[in-house]
Design an enzyme around this catalytic site. Structure first.
Site, mmCIF file in Angstrom:
data_model
loop_
_atom_site.group_PDB
_atom_site.id
_atom_site.type_symbol
_atom_site.label_atom_id
_atom_site.label_comp_id
_atom_site.label_asym_id
_atom_site.label_seq_id
_atom_site.Cartn_x
_atom_site.Cartn_y
_atom_site.Cartn_z
ATOM 1 N N TYR A 123 0.922 -1.235 0.200
ATOM 2 C CA TYR A 123 0.269 0.010 0.016
ATOM 3 C C TYR A 123 0.862 1.195 0.048
ATOM 4 C CZ TYR A 123 -4.092 -2.713 0.565
ATOM 5 O OH TYR A 123 -5.314 -3.754 0.759
ATOM 6 N N LYS A 170 3.438 -15.047 4.427
ATOM 7 C CA LYS A 170 3.903 -15.699 3.042
ATOM 8 C C LYS A 170 5.406 -15.871 3.279
ATOM 9 C CE LYS A 170 2.610 -18.259 -0.510
ATOM 10 N NZ LYS A 170 1.811 -19.274 -0.632
ATOM 11 N N ASP A 203 -2.496 -18.391 2.449
ATOM 12 C CA ASP A 203 -3.309 -19.484 1.664
ATOM 13 C C ASP A 203 -4.068 -20.493 2.606
ATOM 14 O OD1 ASP A 203 -0.629 -20.200 1.954
ATOM 15 O OD2 ASP A 203 -0.702 -21.405 -0.001
ATOM 16 N N ASP A 227 -6.432 -6.964 4.391
ATOM 17 C CA ASP A 227 -7.562 -6.458 3.728
ATOM 18 C C ASP A 227 -8.289 -7.701 2.975
ATOM 19 O OD1 ASP A 227 -9.085 -4.729 2.131
ATOM 20 O OD2 ASP A 227 -7.659 -4.707 0.427
#
Ligand code: ATP
Length: 340
Positions: A123, A170, A203, A227
Site C-alpha cells: 500500500y 507468506k 493461503d 485486507d
C-alpha cells in the site's frame, strides 16, 4: 460536547452515515458533528478529493467517522482511505468479526478480531513500469511497523481477555519481507507467554477460516493479507454489511465499516447500516462511552435476531431507514425503562 469529524463519503456512504447520526442521537450522545466530505462528492464541490478543510478538521478533532469512499480501479488518484491512514499514522486497523444470531450462514461460532497493519506493505504505492510490458510494485515491510502492530495485537488480546494470536504470512515465498514481519511478531510473542501464539501461511489461513473458523481468535496480518482476509471473514458471518472497523493511531482514530461504497445499491435505501453503526459503537468504546456502546450493540443484535426489520443483504426486506429506526426504537425503549 465532543467534536467529531464526519465524512459522509461516496455511494451508500451518505445513507449509512446518516444512520449512525440517528443511532447516536437515540443513544443520547451529544456529539457536535463537523461534516466535511472527501472523495467524489468533495471533488465536485471543491475541486479537491481531500479538501484542506477535511485535513484540518481531523487534525483538530482527532476523531473521525468515515463513510466509504470510492477509489477508481487501475487509474486516477491515490486511494483516499490509504492517504488518510498514512497521513494520520493510524497504524492499526481493527476489525472484529462475530457471528450474529438471526443471520443464516454455515457458521454460528465465529469470533475473530483481525488486526491489520495499516501503514506499509504494497500500500506504499511505489509502482512503476520498468519497461513496456513489465510493471513493478514495491512491498515495504519495516521492523518498526511490524513490532508496533505485533505489540498492538498482543496488548489487544490481553486487554480483551483473548487467548490466542495467530500471525498470517507468506514467508515461505517472501522470505525477506514477510520473514521480517514474522520475526518481529515472534519477538513480541515472547513477551506474552500467557497468550498462545501460532503462525499460519496466508493461503492455508483462507482454507482454515472457511472450514474451522472457531479455531481462531486474534489474527495479526500485514496490510494486503489483512485486507483480503477481512472480506473473507466478513463472508463467514453474513457479509460486508455487518463488519465494523477502526483505524487507530497514537492520538488520532478514524472509524469506518469494512465495506466500500457499493455503487450498485447507492441511493436505493437498501444498504445495511449495521457495519457503520457497529463502527460507531467502537468509536464510543474509544471515547469511554462504554454503556452507550453496549446498548447500541444490544439493539443491533436484537433487531437482527428478531428479523422483522432487516435489509435485503441479510434476507430481510426493510430499507436502510426502517432498520435504523428499529435499532433507534430499541435504544429509546431501553433508555426510557432504565430512567423510569
Ligand atoms: P468500492 O469500490 O468502494 O470498494 P465495491 O462495491 O467494489 O465498492 P464494496 O462496497 O466493499 O465494494 O461491496 C462489495 C459488495 O458487497 C457490494 O456490491 C454490495 O453488494 C455488498 N455490500 C457492501 N456493503 C454493503 C452494505 N452496507 N449493505 C449491503 N450490501 C453491501
Amino acid at each position: 460536547m465532543k467534536e467529531i469529524t464526519l465524512i459522509p463519503g461516496d455511494g451508500i456512504g451518505t445513507e449509512v452515515t446518516a444512520a449512525v447520526q440517528k443511532v447516536l442521537t437515540a443513544a443520547n450522545q451529544s456529539i457536535a458533528w463537523e461534516i466535511v466530505n472527501g472523495g467524489e462528492g468533495a471533488y465536485q464541490a471543491t475541486g479537491q478529493y481531500i479538501p484542506d478543510a477535511l485535513l484540518d478538521s481531523i487534525s483538530t478533532n482527532k476523531i473521525a467517522f468515515k463513510g466509504p469512499i470510492t477509489t477508481p480501479i487501475g487509474k486516477g488518484f491515490k486511494s483516499i482511505n490509504v492517504t488518510l491512514r498514512q497521513k494520520y499514522n493510524t497504524f492499526a486497523n481493527v476489525r472484529p468479526v462475530k457471528s450474529m444470531e438471526g443471520i443464516k450462514t454455515p457458521f454460528n461460532n465465529v469470533d475473530l478480531v483481525i488486526i491489520r497493519e495499516n501503514s506499509e506493505d504494497l500500500y506504499c504505492g511505489i509502482e512503476h513500469l520498468v519497461t513496456e510490458g513489465v510493471a513493478e510494485s514495491i512491498k515495504v515491510i519495516t521492523e518498526k511497523a511490524s513490532l508496533r502492530i505485533g505489540e498492538y495485537a498482543f496488548q489487544y488480546a490481553k486487554k480483551h481477555g483473548r487467548n490466542k494470536v495467530t500471525s498470517v504470512h507468506k514467508a515461505n515465498i517472501m522470505k525477506i519481507s514477510d520473514g521480517l514481519f514474522l520475526d518481529c511478531i515472534r519477538r513480541v510473542a515472547k513477551k506474552y507467554p500467557e497468550i498462545e501464539y501460532e503462525e499460519v501461511i496466508v493461503d492455508n489461513m483462507c482454507m482454515q477460516l472457511v472450514m474451522y473458523p472457531e479455531k481462531y481468535d486474534v489474527l495479526v496480518l500485514p496490510n494486503l493479507y489483512g485486507d483480503i482476509v477481512s472480506d473473507l471473514a466478513a463472508g463467514l458471518v453474513g457479509g460486508l454489511g455487518l463488519v465494523p472497523g477502526a483505524n487507530i493511531g497514537e492520538d488520532i482514530a478514524i472509524f469506518e465499516a469494512v465495506h466500500g461504497s457499493a455503487p450498485q445499491i447507492a441511493g436505493k435505501n437498501e444498504a445495511n447500516p449495521t457495519a457503520c453503526i457497529l463502527s460507531a459503537a467502537m468509536m464510543l468504546d474509544y471515547i469511554n462511552e462504554r454503556s452507550a456502546a453496549d446498548l447500541i450493540r444490544e439493539a443491533v443484535a436484537y433487531v437482527i435476531r428478531e428479523g422483522k426489520h432487516t435489509t435485503k443483504d441479510i434476507g430481510g426486506n426493510a430499507t436502510t431507514e426502517e432498520m435504523t429506526e428499529a435499532i433507534c426504537s430499541y435504544i429509546r425503549t431501553v433508555s426510557i425503562n432504565a430512567a423510569g
